[in-house]
Design an enzyme around this catalytic site. Sequence first.
Site, PDB file in Angstrom:
ATOM      1  N   SER A 142      63.898  44.872  -6.280  1.00  0.00           N
ATOM      2  CA  SER A 142      63.612  46.274  -5.999  1.00  0.00           C
ATOM      3  C   SER A 142      64.776  46.938  -5.256  1.00  0.00           C
ATOM      4  O   SER A 142      65.872  47.049  -5.801  1.00  0.00           O
ATOM      5  CB  SER A 142      62.296  46.395  -5.228  1.00  0.00           C
ATOM      6  OG  SER A 142      61.847  47.721  -5.176  1.00  0.00           O
ATOM      7  N   MET A 143      64.584  47.329  -4.000  1.00  0.00           N
ATOM      8  CA  MET A 143      65.673  47.913  -3.226  1.00  0.00           C
ATOM      9  C   MET A 143      66.862  46.970  -3.155  1.00  0.00           C
ATOM     10  O   MET A 143      68.020  47.407  -3.145  1.00  0.00           O
ATOM     11  CB  MET A 143      65.194  48.249  -1.816  1.00  0.00           C
ATOM     12  CG  MET A 143      66.277  48.867  -0.965  1.00  0.00           C
ATOM     13  SD  MET A 143      65.755  49.280   0.706  1.00  0.00           S
ATOM     14  CE  MET A 143      67.256  50.105   1.266  1.00  0.00           C
TER      15      MET A 143
ATOM     16  N   TRP B  49      61.769  46.533  -0.322  1.00  0.00           N
ATOM     17  CA  TRP B  49      61.199  47.462   0.658  1.00  0.00           C
ATOM     18  C   TRP B  49      59.701  47.533   0.422  1.00  0.00           C
ATOM     19  O   TRP B  49      59.266  47.593  -0.737  1.00  0.00           O
ATOM     20  CB  TRP B  49      61.829  48.843   0.451  1.00  0.00           C
ATOM     21  CG  TRP B  49      61.334  49.935   1.336  1.00  0.00           C
ATOM     22  CD1 TRP B  49      61.881  50.360   2.507  1.00  0.00           C
ATOM     23  CD2 TRP B  49      60.218  50.822   1.092  1.00  0.00           C
ATOM     24  NE1 TRP B  49      61.179  51.421   3.014  1.00  0.00           N
ATOM     25  CE2 TRP B  49      60.144  51.721   2.164  1.00  0.00           C
ATOM     26  CE3 TRP B  49      59.251  50.925   0.083  1.00  0.00           C
ATOM     27  CZ2 TRP B  49      59.175  52.716   2.256  1.00  0.00           C
ATOM     28  CZ3 TRP B  49      58.272  51.892   0.170  1.00  0.00           C
ATOM     29  CH2 TRP B  49      58.243  52.783   1.247  1.00  0.00           C
TER      30      TRP B  49
ATOM     31  N   ASP C  92      55.045  48.609 -14.223  1.00  0.00           N
ATOM     32  CA  ASP C  92      55.489  48.859 -12.848  1.00  0.00           C
ATOM     33  C   ASP C  92      55.273  50.325 -12.492  1.00  0.00           C
ATOM     34  O   ASP C  92      55.905  51.214 -13.070  1.00  0.00           O
ATOM     35  CB  ASP C  92      56.973  48.483 -12.737  1.00  0.00           C
ATOM     36  CG  ASP C  92      57.489  48.482 -11.307  1.00  0.00           C
ATOM     37  OD1 ASP C  92      56.956  49.239 -10.475  1.00  0.00           O
ATOM     38  OD2 ASP C  92      58.450  47.735 -11.031  1.00  0.00           O
TER      39      ASP C  92
ATOM     40  N   HIS D  30      55.030  45.795 -10.280  1.00  0.00           N
ATOM     41  CA  HIS D  30      56.259  45.701  -9.497  1.00  0.00           C
ATOM     42  C   HIS D  30      56.382  44.342  -8.816  1.00  0.00           C
ATOM     43  O   HIS D  30      57.429  43.692  -8.883  1.00  0.00           O
ATOM     44  CB  HIS D  30      56.270  46.816  -8.456  1.00  0.00           C
ATOM     45  CG  HIS D  30      57.582  47.004  -7.768  1.00  0.00           C
ATOM     46  ND1 HIS D  30      58.727  47.365  -8.441  1.00  0.00           N
ATOM     47  CD2 HIS D  30      57.931  46.889  -6.457  1.00  0.00           C
ATOM     48  CE1 HIS D  30      59.726  47.461  -7.583  1.00  0.00           C
ATOM     49  NE2 HIS D  30      59.280  47.171  -6.381  1.00  0.00           N
TER      50      HIS D  30
END
Length: 286
Positions: free
Chosen positions: A108-109, A42, A237, A266
């Site tokens: 991530s997501m 995302w 991150d 990240h």
Amino acid sequence: MENNFTSGNQSAKPEYIQTEPNVYLRIRDYGEGQPVILIHGWPLSNEMWEYQIEHLVKNNFRVITYDRRGFGKSAQPWDSYDYDALTDDLKAVIDQLELTDVVLVGFSMGGGEVVRYFSRHGGTNVSKAVLISSVTPFLLKTEDNPEGIPQEKNDEMAKQIREDRIGFLDGFGKDFFGVGLLNKPLSTPLLEYYRNLASCASPRATLECAKAFSTTDFREEMVTVKVPTLIIHGDTDKTVPIDISSHKAAKLIPDARYVVYEGSPHGLFYTDKEKLNKDLVDFINS
């Protein structure tokens, strides 16, 4: 949309996968060999994997990426952005392409979809998993998760998105890649490119998916990931802090290998692309 095909040497592979009557996903399918599905983060789209796709194809893997519903060139329905709906989309990709021995890679997501695929669909046809900078197991601050992110911070982010989504994305991208006064890990044009990818997402999907990844509790689901799993996270991150995510995930997944990238932000799919690509190939081949 199921019969919409690309041209050239990709002519036998679909350009879209239809998952519901009014929902289709833009898909890319390259190479031959063991299938590797790359699930984007995302608020980006499948283009974020640019620096992984070529490397994996050259190493004799079939690489499949797709735009999550609401993002990129996929359909943008008004509702259904919880992890059940998103993971059912993933299952539709696996089923319609008749994939087996799949390696699921979630960034991530996208790490949430990987875990939910095991708890909801039993991990069918998946042999390995990779979580990169993942939001799992649980980001929200609660009484039994005191280290998490307060809901007030999530509310403030949603407010910024509603008031000036593109302005929010501009600042978000700098934290995402660890850009500072003295640290510029990517060029300004490339940073703007990623911002533009994110700007193509539906505003509604941007908000609803932020709600999903910031509040979904995967803690009890982590034990259902019963395949060899590689967990990668950068220790600087700022978007998904490592202490509340991968540090915990590595203890909850039974067969997990945990690799910490020192000094990495990240967006390590770009900032650490050579290292990440090597780790992916080594793990899949192990």
